[in-house]
Design a protein around this motif. Structure first.
Motif, short mmCIF file in Angstrom:
data_model
loop_
_atom_site.label_atom_id
_atom_site.label_comp_id
_atom_site.label_asym_id
_atom_site.label_seq_id
_atom_site.Cartn_x
_atom_site.Cartn_y
_atom_site.Cartn_z
N GLU A 103 42.44 33.50 15.21
CA GLU A 103 42.08 34.44 14.35
C GLU A 103 42.94 35.27 12.86
N GLY A 104 43.28 35.09 11.90
CA GLY A 104 44.01 36.28 11.24
C GLY A 104 45.20 36.13 11.31
N ASN A 105 45.99 34.38 11.23
CA ASN A 105 47.61 34.64 11.77
C ASN A 105 47.59 32.94 10.76
N ASP A 106 48.17 33.51 9.33
CA ASP A 106 48.19 32.50 8.78
C ASP A 106 49.08 30.71 10.04
N LEU A 107 50.22 31.91 10.78
CA LEU A 107 51.61 30.55 10.83
C LEU A 107 50.59 29.59 11.83
N LEU A 108 49.35 30.18 12.79
CA LEU A 108 48.33 29.76 13.88
C LEU A 108 47.55 29.54 13.38
N GLY A 109 47.29 29.51 11.79
CA GLY A 109 45.79 28.76 11.39
C GLY A 109 44.97 28.14 11.82
N ASN A 110 46.30 26.42 12.54
CA ASN A 110 45.15 25.70 12.67
C ASN A 110 44.62 25.90 14.84
N GLU A 111 43.46 24.81 14.97
CA GLU A 111 43.48 25.29 16.28
C GLU A 111 44.49 24.47 16.67
N ILE A 112 44.20 24.57 18.12
CA ILE A 112 45.46 24.01 19.37
C ILE A 112 44.29 23.77 20.02
N TYR A 113 43.99 22.28 21.02
CA TYR A 113 44.18 21.67 21.96
C TYR A 113 44.85 21.70 22.89
N ALA A 114 44.70 21.93 24.30
CA ALA A 114 44.29 22.08 26.00
C ALA A 114 44.58 21.35 26.71
N ASP A 115 44.54 20.68 27.65
CA ASP A 115 44.26 19.75 28.09
C ASP A 115 44.79 20.67 29.58
N LEU A 116 43.63 21.31 30.83
CA LEU A 116 43.97 21.33 31.08
C LEU A 116 44.15 20.78 32.34
N GLU A 117 45.54 21.62 33.90
CA GLU A 117 44.99 21.27 35.04
C GLU A 117 44.27 21.55 35.73
N ASP A 118 43.90 21.05 36.48
CA ASP A 118 42.91 21.42 38.14
C ASP A 118 43.70 22.16 38.94
N ASN A 119 44.00 23.65 39.12
CA ASN A 119 44.40 24.21 40.22
C ASN A 119 44.40 25.18 40.10
N ALA A 120 44.00 26.07 41.41
CA ALA A 120 43.69 28.01 41.70
C ALA A 120 43.99 28.84 40.11
N THR A 121 45.71 28.67 39.66
CA THR A 121 46.07 29.27 38.67
C THR A 121 44.72 28.94 37.95
N VAL A 122 44.66 27.69 37.16
CA VAL A 122 44.01 27.61 36.21
C VAL A 122 42.73 28.61 35.86
N ASP A 123 42.45 28.31 36.97
CA ASP A 123 40.60 28.91 37.11
C ASP A 123 40.70 30.65 37.35
N SER A 124 41.69 30.62 38.06
CA SER A 124 42.33 32.70 37.59
C SER A 124 42.57 32.82 36.17
N LEU A 125 43.21 32.28 36.16
CA LEU A 125 43.46 32.28 34.00
C LEU A 125 42.28 32.56 33.33
N LEU A 126 41.13 31.12 34.17
CA LEU A 126 39.89 31.65 32.78
C LEU A 126 39.09 32.33 33.74
N GLU A 127 39.67 33.47 34.38
CA GLU A 127 38.49 34.51 35.30
C GLU A 127 39.47 35.84 34.31
N MET A 128 40.35 35.61 33.48
CA MET A 128 40.98 36.79 32.22
C MET A 128 40.38 36.36 31.35
N LEU A 129 39.54 35.70 30.71
CA LEU A 129 39.76 35.12 29.04
C LEU A 129 39.07 36.76 29.31
#
Length: 127
Positions: free
Chosen positions: A19-45
């Motif tokens: 939000e609020g950044n013209d350079l990155l105004g487009n949405e960015i899509y990412a496919d997540l890996e299935d590991n403990a690091t991803v689970d931990s990061l999602l809890e930090m969001l």
């Protein structure tokens, strides 16, 4: 300050919008890996991180708190569009160029869109 919006699309994908950044105004899509690091990061969001260029191959940002990692990993050779955690320094890495394989990288996601926008962000940009 620019703010990222995160929306889980399903169990294996995330929609990252800025939000609020013209350079990155487009949405960015990412496919997540299935590991403990991803689970931990999602809890930090949600997170707002400041990114800078590193070695003309990746944009990096240091996390305040290190996410959980698994000790038993094989060497990982990142591809353009990969988001990884560099475990020794505890930083996130968006790869937009070639880098070598190392067991210090933990794969988090692969960007399906927005790779050029990530490569073009200026040092110190908050996303």
């Amino acid at each position: 300050m620019d703010n990222l919006k995160y929306k889980l699309l399903d169990d294996n994908a995330i929609d990252i919008g800025v939000e609020g950044n013209d350079l990155l105004g487009n949405e960015i899509y990412a496919d997540l890996e299935d590991n403990a690091t991803v689970d931990s990061l999602l809890e930090m969001l949600p997170l707002t991180q400041s990114f800078e260029d590193y070695n003309s191959t990746e944009k990096i940002s240091y996390l305040e708190e290190k996410p959980e990692t698994e000790n038993d990993r094989e060497a990982y050779d990142p591809e353009t569009g990969d988001l990884c955690l560099y475990e020794p320094w505890g930083n996130l890495c968006f790869f937009y160029g070639s880098a070598g394989a190392t067991s210090d990288l933990v794969p988090i996601a692969h960007l399906e869109s927005g790779i050029d926008e990530i490569a073009g962000i200026a040092n110190g940009t908050d996303i």
